[in-house]
Scaffold this active site. Structure first.
Site, PDB file in Angstrom:
ATOM      1  N   GLY A   1      68.510  38.321  48.897  1.00 15.10           N
ATOM      2  CA  GLY A   1      67.544  38.339  49.992  1.00 15.10           C
ATOM      3  C   GLY A   1      67.825  39.317  51.119  1.00 15.10           C
TER       4      GLY A   1
ATOM      5  N   ASP B   1      68.687  28.527  56.256  1.00 10.45           N
ATOM      6  CA  ASP B   1      67.796  27.373  56.088  1.00 10.45           C
ATOM      7  C   ASP B   1      68.605  26.106  56.341  1.00 10.45           C
ATOM      8  OD1 ASP B   1      65.935  25.518  55.214  1.00 10.45           O
ATOM      9  OD2 ASP B   1      65.201  26.778  53.593  1.00 10.45           O
TER      10      ASP B   1
ATOM     11  N   ASP C   1      69.161  37.196  55.454  1.00 12.02           N
ATOM     12  CA  ASP C   1      67.716  37.213  55.712  1.00 12.02           C
ATOM     13  C   ASP C   1      67.283  35.904  56.369  1.00 12.02           C
ATOM     14  OD1 ASP C   1      68.401  35.910  53.370  1.00 12.02           O
ATOM     15  OD2 ASP C   1      66.585  36.474  52.301  1.00 12.02           O
TER      16      ASP C   1
ATOM     17  N   LYS D   1      65.788  28.833  60.481  1.00 13.76           N
ATOM     18  CA  LYS D   1      64.829  27.724  60.519  1.00 13.76           C
ATOM     19  C   LYS D   1      65.272  26.684  61.525  1.00 13.76           C
ATOM     20  CE  LYS D   1      62.206  27.786  56.293  1.00 13.76           C
ATOM     21  NZ  LYS D   1      61.683  27.018  55.164  1.00 13.76           N
TER      22      LYS D   1
HETATM   23  C1  PRP Z   1      68.597  32.360  50.558  1.00 14.49           C
HETATM   24  C2  PRP Z   1      69.100  33.178  51.736  1.00 14.49           C
HETATM   25  C3  PRP Z   1      70.401  32.533  52.064  1.00 14.49           C
HETATM   26  C4  PRP Z   1      70.185  31.086  51.655  1.00 14.49           C
HETATM   27  C5  PRP Z   1      69.930  30.287  52.878  1.00 14.49           C
HETATM   28  O1  PRP Z   1      69.149  32.833  49.395  1.00 14.49           O
HETATM   29  O2  PRP Z   1      69.239  34.538  51.412  1.00 14.49           O
HETATM   30  O3  PRP Z   1      71.471  33.115  51.365  1.00 14.49           O
HETATM   31  O4  PRP Z   1      69.026  31.034  50.825  1.00 14.49           O
HETATM   32  O5  PRP Z   1      69.717  28.948  52.542  1.00 14.49           O
HETATM   33  P1  PRP Z   1      70.642  27.786  53.093  1.00 14.49           P
HETATM   34  O6  PRP Z   1      70.822  28.047  54.559  1.00 14.49           O
HETATM   35  O7  PRP Z   1      69.805  26.556  52.834  1.00 14.49           O
HETATM   36  O8  PRP Z   1      71.909  27.766  52.351  1.00 14.49           O
HETATM   37  P2  PRP Z   1      68.691  32.305  47.950  1.00 14.49           P
HETATM   38  O9  PRP Z   1      69.609  31.207  47.503  1.00 14.49           O
HETATM   39  O10 PRP Z   1      67.228  31.982  47.985  1.00 14.49           O
HETATM   40  O11 PRP Z   1      68.986  33.551  47.035  1.00 14.49           O
HETATM   41  P3  PRP Z   1      68.344  35.024  47.109  1.00 14.49           P
HETATM   42  O12 PRP Z   1      68.826  35.631  48.398  1.00 14.49           O
HETATM   43  O13 PRP Z   1      68.905  35.699  45.922  1.00 14.49           O
HETATM   44  O14 PRP Z   1      66.846  34.876  47.081  1.00 14.49           O
END
Ligand code: PRP
Length: 175
Positions: free
Chosen positions: A41, A100, A97, A128
């Site tokens: 991301g 969450d 990015d 968030k």
């Molecule tokens: C997303 C983002 C963070 C993580 C945040 O990655 O890039 O690394 O989720 O979520 P959290 O705070 O709930 O842990 P994702 O796992 O979607 O992988 P990607 O970046 O490959 O899409």
């Protein structure tokens, strides 16, 4: 799939990244900075933020994967690709990015701290709000957003839409 609305426009993102880049440039004067992008991301934020940092920064990347639903309780994250270099004694800035639940970042911070960097900070385009999470110290935050499912600017839905130039909210009825 439809994008219900544009939550943050490309122009707003660009202005915010410029602001964040200026702050980072000021904070790391005369320091050797290594920025670490968390794949996948963060690759777009990383590219655009880095170009707003007026310092000779070095780049590295990590790829992590959560264990699906189990992550919500365990907070365990699997490192798919580790850093290429040692970070002991380095000034390290993690670029994300979105934060969450905060579990990914919490795990990353823990696993990087034990490598004894000189400093370890975080820059995240989106955080968030209203989510119960381990308190995390995010030094550079772009935007605080609500609970909507967002896509674009690196964020995906089922692997797609990362290339949207803005942050959009998904139309849930089209899922
Ligand atoms: C997303 C983002 C963070 C993580 C945040 O990655 O890039 O690394 O989720 O979520 P959290 O705070 O709930 O842990 P994702 O796992 O979607 O992988 P990607 O970046 O490959 O899409």
């Amino acid at each position: 799939m439809n994008v219900e609305k544009v939550l943050i426009s490309a122009d707003e993102i660009a202005a915010k990244l410029e602001e964040m880049g200026k702050a980072i440039t000021a904070d790391y004067q005369n320091k050797d900075l290594l920025i670490v992008g968390v794949l996948k991301g963060a690759f777009i934020v990383m590219a655009d933020l880095a170009r707003q940092i007026e310092l000779p920064v070095e780049f590295d990347f990590m790829a992590v994967s959560s264990y699906g639903a189990a992550t919500q309780t365990s907070g365990v994250v699997r490192i798919l690709k580790d850093l290429d270099q040692e970070i002991a004694g380095r000034h390290v800035l993690i670029v994300e990015d979105i934060i969450d639940s905060g579990l990914t970042l919490n795990y990353l911070l823990k696993s990087l701290r034990v490598r004894r960097p000189e400093s370890l900070e975080v820059a995240a385009l989106l955080v968030k709000e209203g989510i119960e999470r381990t308190p995390l110290d995010v030094k550079y935050t772009g935007f605080t957003i609500g609970p909507d499912f967002v896509i674009g600017y690196g964020l995906d839905y089922a692997g797609k839409f990362r290339n949207l130039p803005y942050i959009g909210v998904m139309d849930q009825s089209s899922l």
